[in-house]
Motif scaffolding. Sequence first.
Motif, PDB file in Angstrom:
ATOM      1  N   GLY A1227       0.780  -1.239   0.000  1.00  0.00           N
ATOM      2  CA  GLY A1227       0.000   0.000   0.000  1.00  0.00           C
ATOM      3  C   GLY A1227       0.806   1.280   0.000  1.00  0.00           C
ATOM      4  O   GLY A1227       0.295   2.339  -0.352  1.00  0.00           O
ATOM      5  N   VAL A1228       2.079   1.214   0.393  1.00  0.00           N
ATOM      6  CA  VAL A1228       2.900   2.436   0.486  1.00  0.00           C
ATOM      7  C   VAL A1228       4.129   2.344  -0.408  1.00  0.00           C
ATOM      8  O   VAL A1228       4.341   3.187  -1.284  1.00  0.00           O
ATOM      9  CB  VAL A1228       3.334   2.691   1.954  1.00  0.00           C
ATOM     10  N   VAL A1229       4.936   1.317  -0.199  1.00  0.00           N
ATOM     11  CA  VAL A1229       6.238   1.246  -0.876  1.00  0.00           C
ATOM     12  C   VAL A1229       6.097   0.953  -2.362  1.00  0.00           C
ATOM     13  O   VAL A1229       6.837   1.500  -3.180  1.00  0.00           O
ATOM     14  CB  VAL A1229       7.113   0.163  -0.202  1.00  0.00           C
ATOM     15  N   ARG A1230       5.131   0.098  -2.717  1.00  0.00           N
ATOM     16  CA  ARG A1230       5.032  -0.325  -4.122  1.00  0.00           C
ATOM     17  C   ARG A1230       3.940   0.427  -4.871  1.00  0.00           C
ATOM     18  O   ARG A1230       3.381  -0.084  -5.847  1.00  0.00           O
ATOM     19  CB  ARG A1230       4.766  -1.829  -4.177  1.00  0.00           C
ATOM     20  N   THR A1231       3.644   1.629  -4.432  1.00  0.00           N
ATOM     21  CA  THR A1231       2.650   2.450  -5.131  1.00  0.00           C
ATOM     22  C   THR A1231       3.222   3.843  -5.367  1.00  0.00           C
ATOM     23  O   THR A1231       4.081   4.321  -4.623  1.00  0.00           O
ATOM     24  CB  THR A1231       1.355   2.585  -4.308  1.00  0.00           C
ATOM     25  N   GLY A1232       2.698   4.513  -6.403  1.00  0.00           N
ATOM     26  CA  GLY A1232       3.066   5.908  -6.672  1.00  0.00           C
ATOM     27  C   GLY A1232       4.542   6.091  -6.959  1.00  0.00           C
ATOM     28  O   GLY A1232       5.224   5.235  -7.510  1.00  0.00           O
TER      29      GLY A1232
END
Length: 1257
Positions: A1227-1232
């Motif tokens: 949800g955090v590291v592999r997004t955006g």
Amino acid sequence: MASLAVGLILEKIASKDKDFRYMATSDLLNELQKDTFKADPEIEKKVVQIVLQQLEDQSGDISGLAVKCLAPLVKKVNEARVVDMVKLLSGKLTVAPTGKGGKEQVRDIAGIALKTIVTEVHGPTATGVVETLTPLLVDAIEKDNSVEVKSDALDILSDVLHRFGHLVVPLHGKILAALLVQLASPKAGLRKRATTALATLAASLSDDLLRQATKAVVEQLKDTSLKVDMIRTYIQTIGSLSRSVGYRFGPHLSEVVLLLITYCKEASENDDELREYSLQALESFVLRCPRDVSEHTDAILNLALEFLSYDPNYSEDMDEDEEEGDEEEEEEEDEESADEYSDDEDVSWKVRRAAAKTLSAVITSRPEMIALLYQKACPELINRFKEREENVKIDLFNAFSDLLRQTGLITKGGELTPSSPLYLLQQEVPKLVRSLNKQLKHKSVKTRVGVFSVLRELVVVLPNSLADHFASLVPGIKRALEDRSSNSSLKIEALVFTRLVLSSHSPEVFQPHIKALSSPVLAAVGERYYKVTSEALRVTGELVKVIRPASGQSFAFESYVRPIYGAVEKRLTAQDQDQEVKESAIIATGLVISILGDKLQSELPTSLNLLLDRLRNEITRLTAVKALETIARSPLHVDLSPILAPAVAELTSFLRKANRALRLAALSTLDALATNYSAQLDAPSIEAIVGELSGLVSDSDLQMAASALSLCVSMVAKQPQAAGGAVRDKVLPQTLLLVRSSLLQGQALQTLQAFFAALVQSNTASFDSLLSALLASAKPQPSGSAAGSSSGITAPLGSPTGTGPAGKQAYHSVAQCVAVLCTAAGDAKVKSTVETLIKNLRDSGAKGAEPVQLLSLLALGEIGRRRDLSKHADVEGIVTSAFGSPSEEIKAAASYSLGNIAVGNLHKYLGFILAQIDAQPKQQYLLLHSLKEVIARQPVHVSRQVELQSADVDKILRLLFSHCESEEEGVRNVVAECLGKLALIEPARIVPDLQEHTKNPSAFTRATVVTALKFTIVEGPQAVDSFIQASIAEFLSLIEDSDRHVRRATVSALSTAAHNKAGLVADHLPGLLPKLYDLTLVKKELIRVVDLGPFKHTIDDGLEIRKTAFECMDTLLDACLDRIDPSRFINPYLVSGLGDHADVKMPCHLILSKLAVTCGPAVVAELDALVEPLQATVTKKVKTDAVKQEVDRNEDMIRSALRAIHSLAKIPDAETSSAKFKTFLSGVVRTGTLAEKFNAVQHESDTLVATDAMDAS
């Protein structure tokens, strides 16, 4: 268009023909899977109805396709329709069985459909689905009496909780209550499913509810009247909870561990499952709760060792009978035993397997227990290799391999001292080899593969450990290689072990066994499977080194030459084979020719031409270059005339290639050829090589530049006439640019010095022109002129002009080159150069002369260190006059120069320096630096004479101790370094003095003497070591000093000691670590606020000591891992550091990355606690008005954290062990934008690993 196509499909689905319905449903699935699919509300409604209708189709194929349609459908229709689908399917799920197959089929399909929806649904739709479905499932579990319905509901509930447990927090209490009831169900299937669901739920439970769940299970376990099958269920539940929640289960261990140990010991003779489940639960505690389980680890270890040999149906007499028989009888008895005690009759092997895995968990997660494990576990493991059940035996081999790997991680090839784990391992080697040898006689391939894997780890961790035992292993190796019935994995393992043992032991160990080994190894070279062939070729290369070692030991090797050559040559000539085989054949050929070439005169032309062909092949050229280098460096001086000219041409062309590894290998090979075959190299070839080298001499790649210069030195030394002119015209101008680089250091600088010396010694260039060019590099040049042009040496166009070298380091580089140049040219040139430098210093008043003055001072010092300058009048006065310069760089250079000049003649200049320190209080700092140079340059090795006299030492000591309390930190630091270096020379006199001053009332003095300790602990054995060993505890006790500067100095000294000589501090760590941990925490009393009027500024005086403490822990984890419990350090201390100031976070990220590799289980156990500070770091945003420096610093911090996260993600089972970490990654590291940065970090890591692998090869 999509609506029209779907409409036609829906019409066909209504057909009564089963085949039509099947094809239509398949077409519908294809439409739904299209990214462009989008239906209007009416069609959407019809599709949903049709799919639900098809789920009940009498044809299983059609209903199966309908289930597949659900996966894309739930992503394409609105939330309300998905929720309706869930309600409808839930109703069908709870249909009670009527004894007719139809109802059961409907329920089964509904269950599969609901699982599909739960798996595929995402985003806002997931919330509605979960909120609707979960209460329905809980009701089905609570109210429905049907076992089948409850089973399906529990399975689906587990899937819901696994993906969306955080979305149903309000229902956690109700779900928990329902599951606890099912744990007491009389049906084993329901209890098993309830255990799985409860473990899944636990990952998202609050601490209060988790405590409630654990308490309920533990209370049941305490009930002595409980049935055995219920006890098993509750023990399994405990283990599942532990694996699910990790460290959060820690507070409950104190009573649970004792309960499980009691159940394990007191279970009835036939209740092996209870023992197995208890041991599995204890294994999960060791792996998932390493901090809280510490106090119970000894008890768990003892229990695992006790049940490692638990075999109630098998007496020791059977083993004794086996040992008395011959090999065939042993095998027969093994087979009979295996037949007699099958799994159906005896499941005690499951207990032994669980005990082995528990022991393995202790080994991998408790590095601080390594010594105890060697005392207790190692002998028991070796003894249990006789295990009759193969699966258990493999687990025993794995546990022992874990022990060996852990030993390697802890020692990292350290010294073999009596307290070292390596020493403890060495004591067990004879018993280990005896036990493994017996296992090599088994027919089982799996067992023998396990034996070779253990032996391989042993050789890696403890080289040369099998010197006395190899003879006993030869029959087992030969049998493995000749066994035609075995699979390739056995041969590969045997070959890998053989290669490792050949390369790590003395040749005399193997020479008596060459006849037995060579035949099966050479036969393996002809195998069809490429992995066996390539490994056999590598072993062949090692065999060649053994039969004719470089040491020249006599061994009748002639009879092996032709067979070895024939086997290798056959593989070298073959074209249709794997790349790995081709490369291995080329390397083996290089070794054969380089070691046995004089016995292969008739075959050499053929082999060399084959190598030349491989050199011209783009795929094999890098390997061929390395093979050619091996041949070129051979002491046999193999005749390379058939291929020398074309090979040199090819190698020269490689210097232009983009492949860096190829260029470096080509340079090294050309260097070997220039050294050993210079007479056969013609002038055009040499000129062509030099022409390519000129482009490689640059500070953009110092390793490449060093290799290129080394080749130049070889050619100039061997062929001065052919190479001299080209080197002078093409390479020398580039070196005059390189010497000005502020990046120049290490091997490149040393090679550059050798280059200038070679030019003078070979008369390639005149001394005067070279010296002028070097000195001119410090002079301001008119615009457009090139450094060195006045001396006849032309720098290339575009060379930097006008301001001399680029930085301070460049002046030091030029000065060292000047000194080497002078000493190579002879004493007369030294004298004239010194006079020139002195003249430059006397004329230093001219405008713009500062660069010249700086270089002259440094060069004078470098020459003075190598030659006595006392014949030059008042040289010391001229140097000290520069102390009055307004330039700090000039003053530092003068200080350096004076100290080095004194090294050349201590008798004359040391007294001068000491007198000046007393007489010139304003210049004490500079003079102390000079004194430091004098002391640091003194030889302290036992084989070399110490030049400082006793009276000199006394004078220096008095002077240094008098300056310990200086107000200037710079002075105190120099004094500390001088004291430390002096202690290396006179340890018996100085170490006690330093120890006495640790009690001095002055904090400055205490900090200075403990800093001095750093400089006494250097790599390699020293006379001072025994004195430090006796007194180091008193020095390190200052870690509790009241003054923060003293504490920080002590931590720094501890770090240095651990890095250079870990044995000095290892025994003191139990008392030091708690104090060191405490220094890593933020101390509010060290934070102060300074009022600056318009704003207030917060100053953290504890920041530096926290940073130093973490850097010390980084070193300790490298050097003394066996003395540290990583779990106690990770939480709360490392977690605190990860959320600290940016200067503290960086070393913490590095520590976390290392721990992820060396102590994976301990890190996994604390993943939940690590996520929060890491997430805060990677999501931190700088202010909109932040300057570029702040932006760059934040980006560096994010990359640093992502590297640590990447290391965590590589730990086995990291994502499955922590739902919080998994969510953080997805949800955090592999997004955006973070995903791009994380991918870049992964690529960087993979590239680094690949580069290391290439370098190793």
